[in-house]
Design a protein around this motif. Structure first.
Motif, PDB file in Angstrom:
ATOM      1  N   ARG A  75       0.835  -1.207   0.000  1.00 57.60           N
ATOM      2  CA  ARG A  75       0.000   0.000   0.000  1.00 57.60           C
ATOM      3  C   ARG A  75       0.869   1.256   0.000  1.00 57.60           C
ATOM      4  O   ARG A  75       0.637   2.187  -0.767  1.00 57.60           O
ATOM      5  CB  ARG A  75      -0.925   0.006   1.213  1.00 57.60           C
ATOM      6  N   ASP A  76       1.899   1.268   0.836  1.00 55.41           N
ATOM      7  CA  ASP A  76       2.796   2.423   0.893  1.00 55.41           C
ATOM      8  C   ASP A  76       3.507   2.638  -0.433  1.00 55.41           C
ATOM      9  O   ASP A  76       3.617   3.770  -0.909  1.00 55.41           O
ATOM     10  CB  ASP A  76       3.826   2.249   2.013  1.00 55.41           C
ATOM     11  N   TYR A  77       3.987   1.563  -1.032  1.00 59.93           N
ATOM     12  CA  TYR A  77       4.687   1.683  -2.314  1.00 59.93           C
ATOM     13  C   TYR A  77       3.741   2.199  -3.397  1.00 59.93           C
ATOM     14  O   TYR A  77       4.129   3.040  -4.211  1.00 59.93           O
ATOM     15  CB  TYR A  77       5.316   0.356  -2.725  1.00 59.93           C
ATOM     16  N   LEU A  78       2.500   1.710  -3.400  1.00 64.96           N
ATOM     17  CA  LEU A  78       1.518   2.196  -4.373  1.00 64.96           C
ATOM     18  C   LEU A  78       1.275   3.692  -4.197  1.00 64.96           C
ATOM     19  O   LEU A  78       1.177   4.441  -5.173  1.00 64.96           O
ATOM     20  CB  LEU A  78       0.187   1.439  -4.235  1.00 64.96           C
ATOM     21  N   TYR A  79       1.194   4.120  -2.953  1.00 66.31           N
ATOM     22  CA  TYR A  79       0.957   5.541  -2.672  1.00 66.31           C
ATOM     23  C   TYR A  79       2.100   6.399  -3.224  1.00 66.31           C
ATOM     24  O   TYR A  79       1.864   7.409  -3.893  1.00 66.31           O
ATOM     25  CB  TYR A  79       0.795   5.766  -1.167  1.00 66.31           C
ATOM     26  N   TYR A  80       3.320   5.981  -2.969  1.00 64.15           N
ATOM     27  CA  TYR A  80       4.459   6.778  -3.432  1.00 64.15           C
ATOM     28  C   TYR A  80       4.688   6.635  -4.935  1.00 64.15           C
ATOM     29  O   TYR A  80       5.210   7.548  -5.574  1.00 64.15           O
ATOM     30  CB  TYR A  80       5.708   6.469  -2.607  1.00 64.15           C
ATOM     31  N   LEU A  81       4.258   5.521  -5.529  1.00 66.84           N
ATOM     32  CA  LEU A  81       4.248   5.407  -6.987  1.00 66.84           C
ATOM     33  C   LEU A  81       3.259   6.421  -7.570  1.00 66.84           C
ATOM     34  O   LEU A  81       3.544   7.076  -8.577  1.00 66.84           O
ATOM     35  CB  LEU A  81       3.886   3.985  -7.421  1.00 66.84           C
ATOM     36  N   ALA A  82       2.113   6.554  -6.918  1.00 66.15           N
ATOM     37  CA  ALA A  82       1.129   7.550  -7.360  1.00 66.15           C
ATOM     38  C   ALA A  82       1.698   8.953  -7.216  1.00 66.15           C
ATOM     39  O   ALA A  82       1.579   9.781  -8.138  1.00 66.15           O
ATOM     40  CB  ALA A  82      -0.159   7.405  -6.546  1.00 66.15           C
ATOM     41  N   LEU A  83       2.326   9.224  -6.100  1.00 62.04           N
ATOM     42  CA  LEU A  83       2.910  10.541  -5.859  1.00 62.04           C
ATOM     43  C   LEU A  83       3.954  10.888  -6.924  1.00 62.04           C
ATOM     44  O   LEU A  83       3.925  11.974  -7.513  1.00 62.04           O
ATOM     45  CB  LEU A  83       3.549  10.590  -4.466  1.00 62.04           C
ATOM     46  N   GLY A  84       4.850   9.967  -7.199  1.00 60.60           N
ATOM     47  CA  GLY A  84       5.901  10.212  -8.187  1.00 60.60           C
ATOM     48  C   GLY A  84       5.335  10.434  -9.573  1.00 60.60           C
ATOM     49  O   GLY A  84       5.767  11.342 -10.299  1.00 60.60           O
ATOM     50  N   LYS A  96      -4.501   5.389 -11.208  1.00 61.88           N
ATOM     51  CA  LYS A  96      -4.626   3.923 -11.210  1.00 61.88           C
ATOM     52  C   LYS A  96      -4.024   3.331  -9.935  1.00 61.88           C
ATOM     53  O   LYS A  96      -4.596   2.418  -9.337  1.00 61.88           O
ATOM     54  CB  LYS A  96      -3.962   3.323 -12.443  1.00 61.88           C
ATOM     55  N   PHE A  97      -2.875   3.857  -9.515  1.00 64.20           N
ATOM     56  CA  PHE A  97      -2.262   3.368  -8.276  1.00 64.20           C
ATOM     57  C   PHE A  97      -3.163   3.682  -7.081  1.00 64.20           C
ATOM     58  O   PHE A  97      -3.352   2.853  -6.192  1.00 64.20           O
ATOM     59  CB  PHE A  97      -0.876   3.973  -8.071  1.00 64.20           C
ATOM     60  N   LEU A  98      -3.717   4.883  -7.059  1.00 65.95           N
ATOM     61  CA  LEU A  98      -4.592   5.274  -5.949  1.00 65.95           C
ATOM     62  C   LEU A  98      -5.877   4.455  -5.947  1.00 65.95           C
ATOM     63  O   LEU A  98      -6.358   4.053  -4.878  1.00 65.95           O
ATOM     64  CB  LEU A  98      -4.894   6.771  -6.015  1.00 65.95           C
ATOM     65  N   ASP A  99      -6.418   4.193  -7.119  1.00 62.54           N
ATOM     66  CA  ASP A  99      -7.624   3.361  -7.197  1.00 62.54           C
ATOM     67  C   ASP A  99      -7.351   1.953  -6.679  1.00 62.54           C
ATOM     68  O   ASP A  99      -8.229   1.336  -6.063  1.00 62.54           O
ATOM     69  CB  ASP A  99      -8.149   3.308  -8.630  1.00 62.54           C
ATOM     70  N   ALA A 100      -6.144   1.445  -6.906  1.00 56.99           N
ATOM     71  CA  ALA A 100      -5.783   0.117  -6.391  1.00 56.99           C
ATOM     72  C   ALA A 100      -5.806   0.114  -4.859  1.00 56.99           C
ATOM     73  O   ALA A 100      -6.274  -0.839  -4.238  1.00 56.99           O
ATOM     74  CB  ALA A 100      -4.409  -0.299  -6.911  1.00 56.99           C
ATOM     75  N   ILE A 101      -5.312   1.201  -4.260  1.00 53.97           N
ATOM     76  CA  ILE A 101      -5.349   1.315  -2.790  1.00 53.97           C
ATOM     77  C   ILE A 101      -6.800   1.393  -2.321  1.00 53.97           C
ATOM     78  O   ILE A 101      -7.210   0.692  -1.392  1.00 53.97           O
ATOM     79  CB  ILE A 101      -4.576   2.563  -2.304  1.00 53.97           C
ATOM     80  N   LEU A 102      -7.576   2.258  -2.968  1.00 50.68           N
ATOM     81  CA  LEU A 102      -8.953   2.497  -2.530  1.00 50.68           C
ATOM     82  C   LEU A 102      -9.864   1.293  -2.766  1.00 50.68           C
ATOM     83  O   LEU A 102     -10.889   1.152  -2.094  1.00 50.68           O
ATOM     84  CB  LEU A 102      -9.500   3.753  -3.213  1.00 50.68           C
ATOM     85  N   LEU A 103      -9.496   0.422  -3.683  1.00 52.06           N
ATOM     86  CA  LEU A 103     -10.251  -0.802  -3.900  1.00 52.06           C
ATOM     87  C   LEU A 103     -10.179  -1.698  -2.662  1.00 52.06           C
ATOM     88  O   LEU A 103     -11.165  -2.286  -2.243  1.00 52.06           O
ATOM     89  CB  LEU A 103      -9.700  -1.547  -5.127  1.00 52.06           C
ATOM     90  N   ILE A 104      -8.996  -1.759  -2.082  1.00 44.54           N
ATOM     91  CA  ILE A 104      -8.772  -2.591  -0.895  1.00 44.54           C
ATOM     92  C   ILE A 104      -9.151  -1.848   0.387  1.00 44.54           C
ATOM     93  O   ILE A 104      -9.675  -2.428   1.319  1.00 44.54           O
ATOM     94  CB  ILE A 104      -7.280  -3.027  -0.813  1.00 44.54           C
TER      95      ILE A 104
END
Length: 154
Positions: A75-84, A96-104
């Motif tokens: 989850r943390d890596y997805l968040y920072y991938l979204a940020l970058g 897309k990265f944020l939606d993956a987090i919000l799905l879970i």
């Protein structure tokens, strides 16, 4: 929301990048590289003004994501991938990265706030882009009209 804006606009100084790079390379050379070393360097890089640094940071984050089974770390890596990606104005990828987090985790406020800020920026930049296109189109039509009138007067 203001915190998210600051995070997206935060720029790390080149000296700090060099400091983290030295720690990362020393640990890698000694074959003692940890996920924490790698993450710290990657997070530093995604806050750089230099796009190639941001892209390298994203590559490291992706490697970390692919290499872990820990859901919290993912989850943390997805968040920072979204940020970058957002910092590179690659908003659709970031979403897309944020939606993956919000799905879970539909209630994840950090991801929701970043998504709202990215959407706000997309809207603002979209209107700016459309305004430039409309302005350029108006100039072109105006120029063609003036040229046509000049020809008619002859």
């Amino acid at each position: 929301m203001e915190e998210t804006q600051l995070l997206l606009d935060d720029v790390v100084q080149p000296e700090e990048i060099q400091r983290y790079r030295a720690v990362y390379e020393k640990a890698a050379e000694a074959k003692q590289l940890t996920d924490q070393n790698k993450f710290s360097f990657a997070y530093c890089l995604v806050r750089s003004k230099v796009k190639s640094d941001v892209r390298y940071g994203l590559q490291l984050l992706r490697e970390l994501y692919d290499g872990t089974r820990n859901d919290d770390a993912k989850r943390d890596y997805l968040y920072y991938l979204a940020l970058g990606n957002a910092r590179l104005n690659e908003y659709e990828t970031a979403l897309k990265f944020l939606d993956a987090i919000l799905l879970i985790q539909p209630g994840n406020h950090q991801a929701k706030n970043l998504k709202e800020e990215i959407t706000r920026r997309m809207t603002r930049e979209g209107y700016v882009g459309m305004g430039i296109a409309v302005g350029a189109g108006a100039l072109l039509v105006g120029g063609l009209t003036a040229a046509a009138l000049a020809l008619l007067k002859k």
